[in-house]
Write a protein that holds these residues in place. Structure first.
Motif, PDB file in Angstrom:
ATOM      1  N   LEU A   4      26.959   4.686  37.539  1.00  0.00           N
ATOM      2  CA  LEU A   4      27.896   5.289  38.150  1.00  0.00           C
ATOM      3  C   LEU A   4      28.009   6.620  37.365  1.00  0.00           C
ATOM      4  N   VAL A   5      27.351   7.748  37.627  1.00  0.00           N
ATOM      5  CA  VAL A   5      27.593   8.429  37.336  1.00  0.00           C
ATOM      6  C   VAL A   5      28.126  10.135  37.135  1.00  0.00           C
ATOM      7  N   GLY A  26      23.536   2.223  44.190  1.00  0.00           N
ATOM      8  CA  GLY A  26      22.855   0.566  43.572  1.00  0.00           C
ATOM      9  C   GLY A  26      23.851  -0.215  44.086  1.00  0.00           C
ATOM     10  N   PHE A  27      24.912   0.604  44.795  1.00  0.00           N
ATOM     11  CA  PHE A  27      26.152  -0.948  45.105  1.00  0.00           C
ATOM     12  C   PHE A  27      27.043   0.426  46.973  1.00  0.00           C
ATOM     13  N   SER A  29      30.222   1.725  47.656  1.00  0.00           N
ATOM     14  CA  SER A  29      31.696   1.658  46.980  1.00  0.00           C
ATOM     15  C   SER A  29      33.072   1.488  47.414  1.00  0.00           C
ATOM     16  N   VAL A  30      32.723   1.670  49.140  1.00  0.00           N
ATOM     17  CA  VAL A  30      33.493   0.554  49.775  1.00  0.00           C
ATOM     18  C   VAL A  30      34.308  -0.379  49.491  1.00  0.00           C
ATOM     19  N   SER A  31      33.622  -0.651  48.826  1.00  0.00           N
ATOM     20  CA  SER A  31      33.386  -2.362  48.366  1.00  0.00           C
ATOM     21  C   SER A  31      34.473  -2.224  47.024  1.00  0.00           C
ATOM     22  N   TYR A  32      34.714  -1.637  46.549  1.00  0.00           N
ATOM     23  CA  TYR A  32      35.362  -1.896  45.205  1.00  0.00           C
ATOM     24  C   TYR A  32      36.803  -0.767  45.271  1.00  0.00           C
ATOM     25  N   MET A  78      31.461   8.353  47.053  1.00  0.00           N
ATOM     26  CA  MET A  78      31.474   9.418  45.911  1.00  0.00           C
ATOM     27  C   MET A  78      33.115   8.679  45.602  1.00  0.00           C
ATOM     28  N   LEU A  79      33.718   9.466  44.226  1.00  0.00           N
ATOM     29  CA  LEU A  79      34.967   9.227  43.701  1.00  0.00           C
ATOM     30  C   LEU A  79      35.274  10.664  42.966  1.00  0.00           C
TER      31      LEU A  79
END
Length: 115
Positions: A4-5, A26-27, A29-32, A78-79
């Protein structure tokens, strides 16, 4: 590589606004559930806000409620954290992570609220 950056920090005057961004790599985001944390000078890291991946439900620490807004764009991995009416207590390094399945902490982004 799973990481995460964070970006978007800076120096802002009291009462000002700032929007932070967090890019997930690397993953998917929709799953977390994703969250923002901050570490003020001399203090431990605290959860500021989080947003569920299931229904978009949000949680805010009392200190930022009604001033900060967390949002996500899973299409872009993105968050975001929109921060308004900033005060000196909001100063610190802001990090993003997955509250229910932590990964290594990134470098964070510094937010300094000062006149």
């Amino acid at each position: 590589q799973v990481q995460l950056v964070e970006s978007g920090g800076g120096l802002v005057q009291p009462g000002g606004s700032l929007t932070l961004s967090c890019a997930a790599a690397g993953f998917t985001s929709v799953s977390y559930t994703l969250g923002w944390y901050r570490q003020a000078p001399g203090k431990g890291r605290e959860l500021v806000a989080k947003i569920s991946h299931r229904d978009g439900e949000t949680f805010y620490a009392d200190s930022v409620k009604n001033r900060f807004t967390i949002s996500r764009d899973d299409g872009k991995n993105m968050l975001y954290l929109q921060m308004r009416r900033l005060n000196a207590d909001d100063t610190g390094v802001y990090y993003c992570n997955r509250p229910n399945s932590f990964i290594g902490w990134g470098q964070g982004t510094q937010v300094t609220v000062s006149s």
